[in-house]
Design a protein around this motif. Structure first.
Motif, PDB file in Angstrom:
ATOM      1  N   VAL A  72       1.346  -1.574   0.151  1.00 46.04           N
ATOM      2  CA  VAL A  72       0.141  -0.296   0.092  1.00 46.04           C
ATOM      3  C   VAL A  72       1.016   0.798   0.122  1.00 46.04           C
ATOM      4  CG1 VAL A  72      -1.932   1.787   0.741  1.00 46.04           C
ATOM      5  CG2 VAL A  72      -1.763  -1.300   1.435  1.00 46.04           C
ATOM      6  N   GLU A 128     -11.928   2.675   9.858  1.00 46.04           N
ATOM      7  CA  GLU A 128     -11.121   1.426   9.909  1.00 46.04           C
ATOM      8  C   GLU A 128     -11.954   0.053   9.642  1.00 46.04           C
ATOM      9  OE1 GLU A 128     -12.389   0.671  14.318  1.00 46.04           O
ATOM     10  OE2 GLU A 128     -10.959   2.732  14.785  1.00 46.04           O
ATOM     11  N   VAL A 137      -9.320   0.552   6.024  1.00 43.27           N
ATOM     12  CA  VAL A 137      -8.626   0.199   6.547  1.00 43.27           C
ATOM     13  C   VAL A 137      -8.288  -1.012   6.133  1.00 43.27           C
ATOM     14  CG1 VAL A 137      -6.812   0.160   8.771  1.00 43.27           C
ATOM     15  CG2 VAL A 137      -7.885   2.201   8.079  1.00 43.27           C
ATOM     16  N   ALA A 138      -8.903  -1.937   7.407  1.00 37.95           N
ATOM     17  CA  ALA A 138      -8.828  -3.332   7.107  1.00 37.95           C
ATOM     18  C   ALA A 138      -8.672  -4.236   5.574  1.00 37.95           C
ATOM     19  CB  ALA A 138      -9.722  -4.247   8.379  1.00 37.95           C
ATOM     20  N   ILE A 168      -8.122  -2.301   3.177  1.00 40.44           N
ATOM     21  CA  ILE A 168      -6.967  -1.839   2.149  1.00 40.44           C
ATOM     22  C   ILE A 168      -6.379  -3.357   2.182  1.00 40.44           C
ATOM     23  CG2 ILE A 168      -5.217  -0.180   1.394  1.00 40.44           C
ATOM     24  CD1 ILE A 168      -7.924   1.751   2.101  1.00 40.44           C
ATOM     25  N   ARG A 169      -6.340  -3.062   3.570  1.00 45.10           N
ATOM     26  CA  ARG A 169      -4.146  -4.322   4.012  1.00 45.10           C
ATOM     27  C   ARG A 169      -5.285  -5.423   3.828  1.00 45.10           C
ATOM     28  NH1 ARG A 169      -0.311  -2.074   4.837  1.00 45.10           N
ATOM     29  NH2 ARG A 169       0.733  -4.183   4.133  1.00 45.10           N
ATOM     30  N   MET A 226      -4.811   7.197   9.080  1.00 42.95           N
ATOM     31  CA  MET A 226      -4.985   5.947   8.386  1.00 42.95           C
ATOM     32  C   MET A 226      -3.989   5.888   7.453  1.00 42.95           C
ATOM     33  SD  MET A 226      -7.922   6.062   5.510  1.00 42.95           S
ATOM     34  CE  MET A 226      -8.460   5.368   4.091  1.00 42.95           C
ATOM     35  N   ALA A 249      -1.961   3.902  10.098  1.00 48.87           N
ATOM     36  CA  ALA A 249      -1.852   2.546   9.621  1.00 48.87           C
ATOM     37  C   ALA A 249      -2.008   1.462   8.376  1.00 48.87           C
ATOM     38  CB  ALA A 249      -3.448   2.754   9.692  1.00 48.87           C
ATOM     39  N   VAL A 250      -2.013   2.289   7.315  1.00 50.73           N
ATOM     40  CA  VAL A 250      -2.111   1.475   5.816  1.00 50.73           C
ATOM     41  C   VAL A 250      -1.082   0.856   5.435  1.00 50.73           C
ATOM     42  CG1 VAL A 250      -3.617   3.092   4.868  1.00 50.73           C
ATOM     43  CG2 VAL A 250      -4.530   0.023   4.770  1.00 50.73           C
ATOM     44  N   SER A 251      -0.338   2.107   4.747  1.00 45.91           N
ATOM     45  CA  SER A 251       0.840   1.772   4.648  1.00 45.91           C
ATOM     46  C   SER A 251       2.014   1.842   4.654  1.00 45.91           C
ATOM     47  CB  SER A 251       0.822   3.830   3.749  1.00 45.91           C
ATOM     48  OG  SER A 251       0.036   4.733   4.681  1.00 45.91           O
TER      49      SER A 251
END
Lengths: 291, 613
Positions: free
Chosen positions: B383, B540, B543-544, B546-547, B565, B568-570
């Motif tokens: 990501v 949230e 994020v889940a 994308i992850r 965000m 948390a995600v990248s």
């Protein structure tokens, strides 16, 4: 040689009419991204209205001014009633159909009341042709290019130097942003259609002495005007008028050297080919699509 | 349910038309007379033309004001081939369909590239030129006296005609063609072609981003409608055995358009209903004499003001309202990794490869440099966030990668190949999917249909297979439907499948757009501010999601403002400011990078300004 001069002169005058109409389309398109599809009928009202008012006894200038003012009102009504409610979303097609409906009503009711035949509009400028290098032309016909050029400059001045004109450009550029800085975009659009209406009727009044004022005088001319505007790219005033004049000259050359019957077939084919080569128009720039 | 009711009505209509010639035998009167029979046959022919026009106006969202000319072209091709070349009926009929279809494509291609309005203008022009040629080229077309003495049509030596002696066989042939036209329309509309046409009409950008070649699909739509018009023309010629230009003027074009709008453009039954109603009304309008045309104008305006959806469209709306109240509309949780989602993430680059590589990409608009010599390396299965203050060039960069803008200079390679200058639909087919900052859904299509549009490039069934609904088409359509439903489950929107997309609440629109992008089965997913306007909880979940996609191998490029965000995600973050890369690295390093802090909050060294870190 003489023939060529003759074609160029008559082409210049016919082309100026296309140019003026294309100018009207350009004004409407800029403001609304929609047009009165049957604008040719507003053009017709200029000629026919003047003739009718003169037959009622009004002097020429008063009749013409009244007809032009009337057409401006018609233009505004068309915008308010038939375009605005049908142009709310991008890619709307409703306005095309509604303005066609109006056009049909205007033209057919004029045919039914005024009659299907053309009537002359006598002005002092069509009494005697003048001779230029052996070719004959009425002064009225020479008035048309003058009017087209004057209208172009007047419009450019209006767009660049007046508050209202700038507001109109702002609306054409970005309707929402114009609204945010306090420009009433709806009223500006209404005004644009009124101006276009007046401009079209003005052209109709100027050409009527040459071609006679008839209910059907606007249909084809209006369509050609729109095509001219498209070929030019509906991007600036000069562009549409130049293409209009060129198209008029090209038509007369085709008429002269080939045949009158083939004129429209060749002319329209030419336009389609041009559009194939220049999808954005001759003077248009590729629009940056907002993504 | 609605489809079945429609089918029953259609069968009733077909049955009524089938017994019509014989009504006289039952009631013992001379009915229908040959004149009345002819009227019905002409109405059926016009209905065929109107159905074609409906595909163009109602589904592809384009207007043709020269349909009568294409109708006339078909009529004249049939007449001339029969008269001058001695073609048998069926062969002439085939050419009467193909030639207008080809001419239609030639007219449409240059015009639909720019704006739909242009097509309307070009078609009027074509109509006028067509009539002009017919009138002037007397040697070929007979001018005003037209083409006479067209031989009676035959099939395999069997004479065709609408008389009792011939069992009204030509009448039934026209009826057969009408039913076939209805069938083709239905097949087309309920296939990827129909969906692509509607998608292109409702949001050109989104259609292009989903692998639809908008110019091609519009050209196809016009070509099909021209083919239908040509078919109608040939049937007319062989009915009247005489043609001249008067039948095919601008007024007829308007009449045809009016039939479609009045019946309900964009509905399957609309053109047939519209033709029936208007054709009956015309018999009355003829009494108006010179005011007849005026009557058409008034009628057209009235329909547009009072019944913009037409007769059928308005009725459907009424019925839909009463049904809509019963459907459940529960929002499911997302991401919901249901069984069978495997194929969505199945094709991806090997981990560690550069999925997207940008070298010195520069984009200028006139004097403004939106993106300046940007380098980016996005690794497969990661990501990659693209952040920066407003106007930093993030969305522009995304538009370059997805093909919407063409970089002024520099190179972009995706999946190892240079893609500079390729149009969005080609890139989409190669595996780049995207969402838009301001969601671009197909508002008047249902939620399910929106996702189905995303599967457009996956179909292998040919046009013929689709129209004839052959097995491969059915199989693919079933598979597509199943996957679309799974994707709706995935984003928790199953309860809304039948809802029009524009009626969804904003957060749901974002979910739908993601589901639609995933329908492409992308290798690279570009998300343009997907969290904008979402609630904290929804972010949230996002994020889940994308992850989860990245963990399954998909590469995600994320343009976002939400710092939490992004952190948390990248896996990696590229920071743009004024079009230039000012930082690039893992999120933790970016967070403390002084340049980044400066870009967002200004220079910390200014006297008296405290920087909130």
């Amino acid at each position: 040689m003489e023939a060529i001069v003759q074609y160029l002169l008559t082409g210049l005058s016919a082309g100026s009419v296309y140019g003026l109409i294309a100018l009207g389309f350009y004004v409407m398109w800029s403001a609304a991204k929609a047009v009165n599809f049957t604008y040719g009928d507003v053009f017709m009202l200029g000629g026919v209205g003047t003739v009718v008012l003169m037959e009622l006894g009004l002097p020429l200038p008063v009749a013409a001014a009244t007809a032009i003012a009337g057409a401006a009102v018609v233009g505004a009504i068309v915008e308010r009633v038939f375009v605005r409610p049908f142009n709310r979303e991008a890619n709307s097609i409703g306005w095309m159909l509604t303005t066609i409906a109006v056009g049909i009503m205007i033209e057919s009711s004029t045919t039914a009341t005024y009659g299907p035949l053309g009537r002359p509009l006598p002005t002092p400028l069509v009494e005697h042709p003048i001779r230029i290098g052996g070719s004959g032309i009425y002064p009225q016909e020479l008035l048309l290019p003058v009017a087209a050029i004057a209208a172009t400059f007047a419009l450019e001045f209006f767009y660049k130097r007046t508050v209202l004109g700038r507001a109109m450009r702002a609306v054409s550029f970005n309707r929402v942003a114009a609204g945010l800085v306090g420009i009433d975009a709806d009223r500006i659009t209404l005004l644009a259609f009124a101006i276009a209406g007046g401009l079209g009727a003005f052209a109709g009044f100027l050409v009527a002495p040459v071609v006679q004022a008839s209910a059907s005088m606007g249909v084809i001319v209006g369509l050609k005007g729109f095509m001219v505007a498209i070929i030019a790219g509906i991007a600036n005033a000069r562009g549409v008028v130049i293409v209009g004049i060129l198209y008029g000259v090209a038509e007369k050359l085709i008429e002269g050297f080939l045949s009158t019957a083939a004129r429209d077939a060749i002319g329209f084919t030419l336009m389609i080919l041009l559009l194939l080569l220049f999808p954005q128009g001759l003077f248009g720039r590729a629009e940056v699509r907002k993504v | 349910m609605r489809g079945r009711a429609g089918l029953v009505l259609l069968l009733l209509l077909a049955a009524a038309l089938a017994v019509f010639p014989w009504v006289g035998d039952v009631i013992g009167e001379r009915f229908p007379t040959s004149y009345e029979l002819r009227l019905v046959m002409r109405a059926m022919i016009l209905a065929i033309v109107a159905i074609g026009l409906n595909i163009l106006v109602g589904y592809a969202g384009l207007v043709s004001l020269g349909q009568a000319a294409l109708y006339g072209l078909g009529a004249h091709v049939a007449a001339l081939l029969a008269l001058r070349a001695g073609f048998p009926f069926m062969a002439a009929l085939a050419f009467s369909v193909l030639i207008p279809a080809a001419v239609g494509a030639m007219l449409a291609f240059p015009t639909v590239r720019v704006r739909g309005v242009y097509l309307a203008v070009i078609t009027i022009a074509f109509g006028l030129v067509f009539v002009n040629i017919l009138r002037e080229w007397v040697g070929f077309t007979g001018g005003a006296s037209g083409l006479v003495g067209i031989p009676r049509p035959t099939i395999l030596g069997e004479r065709l005609g609408a008389t009792r002696a011939l069992n009204f066989n030509y009448y039934y042939l026209i009826l057969l063609f009408l039913l076939a036209a209805v069938g083709v329309q239905a097949a087309l509309v309920r296939s990827r072609y129909g969906r692509a046409m509607r998608a292109a009409a409702q949001s050109e950008n989104a259609a292009r981003a989903l692998g639809i070649n908008v110019v091609a699909i519009r050209t196809l739509a016009f070509s099909i409608s021209a083919g239908f018009a040509g078919l109608g023309g040939a049937l007319f010629t062989n009915l009247a055995l005489f043609v001249n230009y008067e039948t095919f003027t601008f007024t007829t074009s308007i009449e045809l358009l009016l039939m479609v709008i009045l019946g309900g453009s964009g509905t399957l039954a609309g053109p047939v209903v519209g033709t029936a109603v208007l054709f009956s009304a015309t018999q009355f309008l003829q009494g108006l004499g010179q005011w007849q045309t005026f009557g058409y104008g008034v009628l057209l305006a009235l329909v547009l003001f009072v019944l913009p959806r037409g007769i059928v469209g308005s009725l459907q709306r009424l019925m839909h309202r009463s049904v809509a109240a019963e459907t459940s509309r529960e929002t499911g949780h997302w991401p919901n990794w249901v069984e069978g989602l495997g194929p969505v993430t199945a094709r991806h680059d090997d981990a560690g490869q550069s999925t997207l590589l940008a070298r010195d990409v520069t984009l200028r608009f006139g004097g403004l440099t939106a993106v300046n010599a940007v380098n980016m390396d996005v690794r497969a299965g990661t990501v990659h966030a693209l952040i920066g203050p407003n106007g930093a060039g993030k969305s522009s960069m995304l538009n370059v990668v997805s093909g919407f803008y063409r970089a002024t200079s520099g190179e972009v390679s995706v999946f190892g190949e240079n893609v500079g200058g390729l149009p969005p639909y080609v890139l989409a087919r190669r595996g780049i999917a995207r969402t838009f900052q301001n969601t671009e859904l197909f508002g008047q299509m249902t939620v399910l249909e929106n996702v189905l549009v995303g599967q457009h490039p996956h179909f292998r069934a040919t046009f013929a297979e689709t129209v004839l609904r052959l097995p491969r088409f059915r199989r693919e359509e079933r598979a597509a439907l199943a996957e679309a439903r799974r994707l709706l489950d995935f984003v928790g929107l199953s309860g809304f499948a039948g809802e029009e997309a524009r009626n969804l609440p904003f957060g749901h629109q974002r979910r739908l757009e993601i589901a639609r992008a995933l329908a492409l089965r992308p290798k690279l997913l570009l998300l343009d501010e997907p969290a904008a306007g979402l609630t904290h909880g929804e972010i949230e979940d996002l994020v889940a999601l994308i992850r989860g996609l990245a963990d399954r191998g998909m590469t995600v490029v994320l343009v976002e403002h939400h710092v939490d965000m992004i952190m948390a995600v990248s896996d990696r973050v590229t920071v743009l400011d004024y079009g230039e890369v000012i930082a690039d690295g893992p999120p933790s390093a970016i967070q403390s990078n002084p340049k980044v802090i400066e870009a967002y909050f200004g220079n910390a060294k200014l006297p008296g300004v405290a920087v909130p870190a």
